[in-house]
Design a protein around this motif. Structure first.
Motif, PDB file in Angstrom:
ATOM      1  N   LEU A 157      -4.708   9.296  -7.368  1.00  0.00           N
ATOM      2  CA  LEU A 157      -4.393   8.031  -7.533  1.00  0.00           C
ATOM      3  C   LEU A 157      -3.536   7.525  -6.436  1.00  0.00           C
ATOM      4  O   LEU A 157      -3.003   6.349  -6.498  1.00  0.00           O
ATOM      5  N   GLY A 158      -3.249   8.109  -5.208  1.00  0.00           N
ATOM      6  CA  GLY A 158      -2.680   7.849  -4.235  1.00  0.00           C
ATOM      7  C   GLY A 158      -2.831   6.253  -3.790  1.00  0.00           C
ATOM      8  O   GLY A 158      -2.264   5.464  -3.508  1.00  0.00           O
ATOM      9  N   SER A 159      -4.309   6.058  -3.362  1.00  0.00           N
ATOM     10  CA  SER A 159      -4.760   4.707  -2.929  1.00  0.00           C
ATOM     11  C   SER A 159      -4.334   3.619  -3.878  1.00  0.00           C
ATOM     12  O   SER A 159      -4.183   2.536  -3.677  1.00  0.00           O
ATOM     13  N   THR A 160      -4.441   3.940  -5.262  1.00  0.00           N
ATOM     14  CA  THR A 160      -4.382   2.862  -6.235  1.00  0.00           C
ATOM     15  C   THR A 160      -2.701   2.429  -6.263  1.00  0.00           C
ATOM     16  O   THR A 160      -2.463   1.318  -6.423  1.00  0.00           O
ATOM     17  N   TYR A 161      -1.855   3.373  -6.101  1.00  0.00           N
ATOM     18  CA  TYR A 161      -0.593   3.248  -6.010  1.00  0.00           C
ATOM     19  C   TYR A 161      -0.001   2.455  -4.879  1.00  0.00           C
ATOM     20  O   TYR A 161       0.772   1.644  -4.903  1.00  0.00           O
ATOM     21  N   LEU A 178      -1.204  -1.141  -5.441  1.00  0.00           N
ATOM     22  CA  LEU A 178      -0.478  -1.799  -6.419  1.00  0.00           C
ATOM     23  C   LEU A 178       1.285  -1.842  -5.723  1.00  0.00           C
ATOM     24  O   LEU A 178       1.769  -3.110  -6.296  1.00  0.00           O
ATOM     25  N   ALA A 179       1.465  -1.099  -4.735  1.00  0.00           N
ATOM     26  CA  ALA A 179       2.840  -1.163  -4.101  1.00  0.00           C
ATOM     27  C   ALA A 179       2.492  -2.505  -3.322  1.00  0.00           C
ATOM     28  O   ALA A 179       3.674  -3.412  -3.398  1.00  0.00           O
ATOM     29  N   GLY A 180       1.530  -2.718  -2.709  1.00  0.00           N
ATOM     30  CA  GLY A 180       1.495  -3.840  -1.747  1.00  0.00           C
ATOM     31  C   GLY A 180       1.299  -5.125  -2.711  1.00  0.00           C
ATOM     32  O   GLY A 180       1.909  -6.394  -2.399  1.00  0.00           O
ATOM     33  N   GLU A 181       0.679  -5.238  -3.849  1.00  0.00           N
ATOM     34  CA  GLU A 181       0.629  -6.371  -4.726  1.00  0.00           C
ATOM     35  C   GLU A 181       1.794  -6.803  -5.570  1.00  0.00           C
ATOM     36  O   GLU A 181       2.180  -8.006  -6.014  1.00  0.00           O
TER      37      GLU A 181
END
Length: 484
Positions: free
Chosen positions: A403-407, A410-413
């Protein structure tokens, strides 16, 4: 059926690992069970997905395991760890025995010494101080755990613990991610733990309970116990039997010389993270011959590697004559890193297979749908996986691999600093990992000559409850004020 396979494979892994089976066998078997129920090709999942995930973990983090284990062994055999622990114990004395044990453990582990090396040095010191102060023997494991396995592992900025290194390639962060929040979390863990242990000591005195304990096995016997070794290697970066290879110096170095390599670890790590690497031209990393990679993906690991290397060279220069069997000590330190890194990598391989299965989308949607936002869901996912695997490093890597790339997206968004994600993930992995089957817990109880029945409640309070309180504080403060 795919979700049933994931749960069945994970359940088998947990049950047999708790009974002492090697994860080197269990993880591929559990992964293949999950793949079988999903109707996926078994051999491809084993040789390509499982081994690819495991090999990727080793490629990234083996240098830290290797140098960390070597540094810890040389610190022990030179007498430096004993000198630091003895200095703290003498200065604080038996009147403040609990504080002395906690601070001694914190100093050596924050300076880069493996917690398993620290265990074998701190237990005799703690036994002597607790006996002189007539403090119940059952509190020894919790005092040592508080100093070695809580805030210096997950909260203090710059800690060279492998758990603090794992999020760096995923989030492009440094070991000093969110330093202000890390210091606040460390203070909460320390103060809460000392409050609980002080309360337990006072209650024991009112009840007329004294030391009343003795080691049921020597540190040597505990290190060679097969069950202790099997569980320890999935939760730490040091293979316990190697702690008693080589030869410990007959004399201890002066306390300043003993402290200096620890200060080098922290100082060089800080300089590399904030001053040196950010000002170097690392554009060549984009070339195909290097991955391609990026400065953000490697700079954090490079900082820790250079810091440990500098500390090892400093230690050797200052203690050359105190290492009569240097080659044996070096061999033991290097050998001590192999089984732990392969064991944790095997857990990562299992996670890679699970994350690649179609049914994992259900798990992903559930995790990301947890109320409270991405910080809460990240904390929950690392908590749960660390609890299930009994390993902070294994659970953290599985969570971030999946899930690291997903988080990070999300952090960028949402405008969340990745450094805040880093600190939440590390502290989250260092909470429920201390369940009864955790290797560090099993090892510590064995070396202290205690049992889960006598000492585990106090470990829960200082290593789990205190860490959860600190994690909640970091999430609240991070949500309100961002990373600092």
């Amino acid at each position: 059926m795919g979700l049933i396979g994931i749960l069945l494979g994970l359940g088998l892994l947990i049950w047999l690992a708790y009974r002492g089976w090697s994860v080197l066998l269990l993880t591929p078997v559990a992964a293949l069970i999950a793949a079988l129920f999903a109707g996926e090709p078994l051999l491809a999942n084993w040789t390509q997905t499982f081994m690819g995930g495991a090999a990727g973990f080793i490629a990234q983090f083996f240098p830290i395991f290797l140098l960390g284990a070597l540094f810890g062994k040389l610190m022990e055999d030179s007498g430096s760890v004993q000198s630091v622990a003895g200095f703290i114990g003498t200065r604080l004395g038996s009147r403040r025995a609990i504080l002395a044990v906690v601070l001694a453990g914190a100093l050596v582990t924050y300076g880069g010494v493996s917690l398993f090396v620290a265990f074998f040095v701190l237990v005799p010191m703690a036994q002597s101080l607790f006996k002189d102060a007539n403090i119940p023997h059952r509190l020894m494991p919790a005092a040592i755990a508080l100093g070695t396995s809580t805030f210096t592992m997950s909260a203090l900025p710059g800690t060279p613990a492998v758990q603090n290194a794992i999020p760096m390639p995923f989030f492009g962060t440094t070991p000093f991610a969110a330093p202000g929040l890390g210091l606040i979390a460390a203070a909460i863990m320390l103060l809460f733990g000392l409050w609980w242990l002080g309360r337990a000591e006072s209650a024991a005195r009112r009840a007329g309970l004294g030391f009343g304990g003795a080691l049921s096995m020597t540190p040597d016997q505990a290190a060679y116990d097969p069950l202790v070794r099997e569980r320890a290697t999935t939760s730490g970066a040091f293979d316990p039997p190697e702690a008693h290879q080589g030869q410990v110096s007959a004399g201890r170095p002066p306390v300043f010389i003993a402290f200096l390599p620890l200060l080098v670890v922290v100082g060089v790590n800080l300089a590399m993270s904030l001053l040196i690497l950010p000002n170097l031209d690392l554009g060549y990393l984009a070339e195909d011959r290097w991955g391609p990679s990026s400065p953000a993906a490697v700079s954090g690991i490079w900082s820790v590697v250079v810091a440990l290397t500098a500390a090892i060279l400093t230690l050797l220069a200052l203690n050359w004559k105190r290492l009569p069997r240097l080659r044996d000590s070096v061999d033991a330190g290097l050998n001590a890193s192999v089984l732990p890194v392969v064991s944790v990598a095997s857990l990562v391989g299992f996670g890679s297979v699970v994350a690649a299965l179609p049914a994992f989308e259900l798990v992903r949607e559930w995790v990301l749908g947890i109320e409270g936002g991405p910080l809460v869901s990240l904390a929950v996912s690392t908590n749960v996986l660390a609890a299930l695997t009994g390993s902070a490093s294994g659970g953290l890597t599985i969570a971030l691999e999946a899930l690291g790339s997903t988080y990070l997206q999300l952090a960028g968004e949402l405008g969340i600093d990745p450094a805040l994600m880093h600190r939440v993930a590390v502290i989250g992995a260092g909470t429920l990992d201390s369940l009864p089957h955790n290797g560090a817990v099993v090892t510590l109880l064995a070396v202290c000559g205690s049992t889960h029945k006598d000492s585990y409640l106090d470990i829960v309070m200082v290593a789990i409850v205190g860490a959860i309180v600190a994690l909640a504080a970091v999430i609240v403060l991070g949500t309100l004020f961002g990373s600092f």
